[in-house]
Design an enzyme around this catalytic site. Structure first.
Site, PDB file in Angstrom:
ATOM      1  N   ASP A   1      -2.593 -12.074  -1.637  1.00  0.00           N
ATOM      2  CA  ASP A   1      -3.362 -13.172  -2.248  1.00  0.00           C
ATOM      3  C   ASP A   1      -4.376 -12.617  -3.250  1.00  0.00           C
ATOM      4  OD1 ASP A   1      -2.937 -15.829  -0.377  1.00  0.00           O
ATOM      5  OD2 ASP A   1      -2.797 -13.983   0.782  1.00  0.00           O
TER       6      ASP A   1
ATOM      7  N   ASP B   1      -2.079  -5.573  -2.085  1.00  0.00           N
ATOM      8  CA  ASP B   1      -2.549  -6.811  -1.457  1.00  0.00           C
ATOM      9  C   ASP B   1      -1.758  -8.011  -1.996  1.00  0.00           C
ATOM     10  OD1 ASP B   1      -4.733  -8.573  -0.299  1.00  0.00           O
ATOM     11  OD2 ASP B   1      -5.009  -8.980  -2.425  1.00  0.00           O
TER      12      ASP B   1
ATOM     13  N   ASP C   1      -7.959  -7.050  -4.378  1.00  0.00           N
ATOM     14  CA  ASP C   1      -8.831  -7.897  -5.187  1.00  0.00           C
ATOM     15  C   ASP C   1     -10.170  -8.190  -4.532  1.00  0.00           C
ATOM     16  OD1 ASP C   1      -7.758  -9.620  -3.182  1.00  0.00           O
ATOM     17  OD2 ASP C   1      -8.280 -11.349  -4.406  1.00  0.00           O
TER      18      ASP C   1
HETATM   19  O1  LIG Z   1      -4.937 -14.562   3.681  1.00  0.00           O
HETATM   20  C1  LIG Z   1      -6.030 -14.292   3.117  1.00  0.00           C
HETATM   21  O2  LIG Z   1      -7.075 -14.912   3.334  1.00  0.00           O
HETATM   22  C2  LIG Z   1      -6.092 -13.157   2.137  1.00  0.00           C
HETATM   23  O3  LIG Z   1      -4.918 -12.420   2.061  1.00  0.00           O
HETATM   24  P1  LIG Z   1      -4.866 -11.040   1.235  1.00  0.00           P
HETATM   25  O4  LIG Z   1      -5.266  -9.972   2.215  1.00  0.00           O
HETATM   26  O5  LIG Z   1      -3.426 -10.950   0.803  1.00  0.00           O
HETATM   27  O6  LIG Z   1      -5.790 -11.164   0.081  1.00  0.00           O
HETATM   28 MG   LIG Z   2      -6.493 -10.476  -1.706  1.00  0.00          MG
END
Ligand SMILES: O=C(O)COP(=O)(O)O
Ligand SMILES: [Mg+2]
Length: 242
Positions: free
Chosen positions: A30, A28, A191
């Site tokens: 963020d 992942d 996360d």
């Molecule tokens: O863009 C988001 O809200 C979260 O992105 P992610 O899936 O990389 O955690």
């Molecule tokens: Mg994330």
């Protein structure tokens, strides 16, 4: 060792053999690879300022991260996780947000400790590496390039790459097919509940990091196979399937 490693009282007991034998590792963005919260919050507050609306704390906006940019803007406008703003306000706000975020994409955004080293270890060990994020591709690709991570991944799926994003299992099943792997031969490291739900629905394994966002909720509530403090720690729990 088994999944008691997660110390996860709320999740169903699930035993996995460690080290976990997989060939595909999906990571992942963020809250797992990159700490993007400050720049996402900065952009949200610049948008609110342009709309003559009161600013919000970084901690509050941090809890809005997880389901992509559109959802982040809706949450920022309403102050609620499931809030639906007035359609005209949202239509006005979204391009303002996107412009501010494009301008401030990597102002404060950095890989978390252990990310560069951890990805390097996994690449050297011969795992097939993928990045799966709910972030829109227009932001994902420049950020991965700016942080030197772009070339580490054989495939990168953003929130708008496929018709559905996490928590839907589609991006994960797409990656498994891409690498000709069975779901149980793949691990997602994330996360948030979006990662845990998507992985379970796809039949993949899932580890969660302690330091991410999880929409403001406790990571120990998640149904995952292990909770790890870094990608380097994760690499110690994984073995490469031939
Ligand atoms: O863009 C988001 O809200 C979260 O992105 P992610 O899936 O990389 O955690
Ligand atoms: Mg994330």
């Amino acid at each position: 060792m088994n999944s008691s490693l997660t110390s996860n009282a709320n999740a169903p007991a699930r035993k996995i053999e460690l080290p976990l034998a997989v060939k595909v590792i999906m990571i992942d963005l963020d809250g797992t690879l990159l700490d993007t919260a400050e720049d996402l919050a900065l952009s949200a507050n610049l948008m609110l300022k342009d709309l003559n609306m009161p600013e919000q704390s970084t901690a509050t906006i941090r809890s809005y991260i997880g389901k992509g940019i559109q959802k982040l803007v809706k949450r920022t406008l309403t102050g609620q996780l499931d809030g639906e703003p007035d359609a005209a306000l949202f239509a006005k706000a979204l391009p303002i947000y996107e412009q501010h975020y494009a301008n401030n994409l990597s102002r404060n955004t950095r890989p978390y400790p252990g990310v560069v080293e951890g990805v390097e270890i996994l690449q050297q060990a011969g795992f097939r590496l993928a990045c799966i994020t709910n972030k829109a591709e227009a932001f994902t690709l420049p950020l991965l390039r700016a942080t030197g991570l772009f070339d580490k991944f054989e495939i990168i799926l953003s929130g708008d790459s496929l018709p559905k994003k996490k928590p839907d299992p589609l991006p994960l099943t797409h990656i498994c097919k891409h690498f000709n792997a069975q779901p149980h031969e793949a691990l997602l490291i994330g996360d948030s509940l979006n990662d845990a739900i998507a992985a379970r629905a796809a039949g993949c394994h899932v580890f969660c990091v302690t330091y991410g966002y999880n929409e403001g909720r406790n990571v120990y509530e998640l149904d995952c196979d292990a909770i790890v403090e870094s990608l380097v720690d994760a690499s110690k729990l994984i073995a490469k399937l031939p």
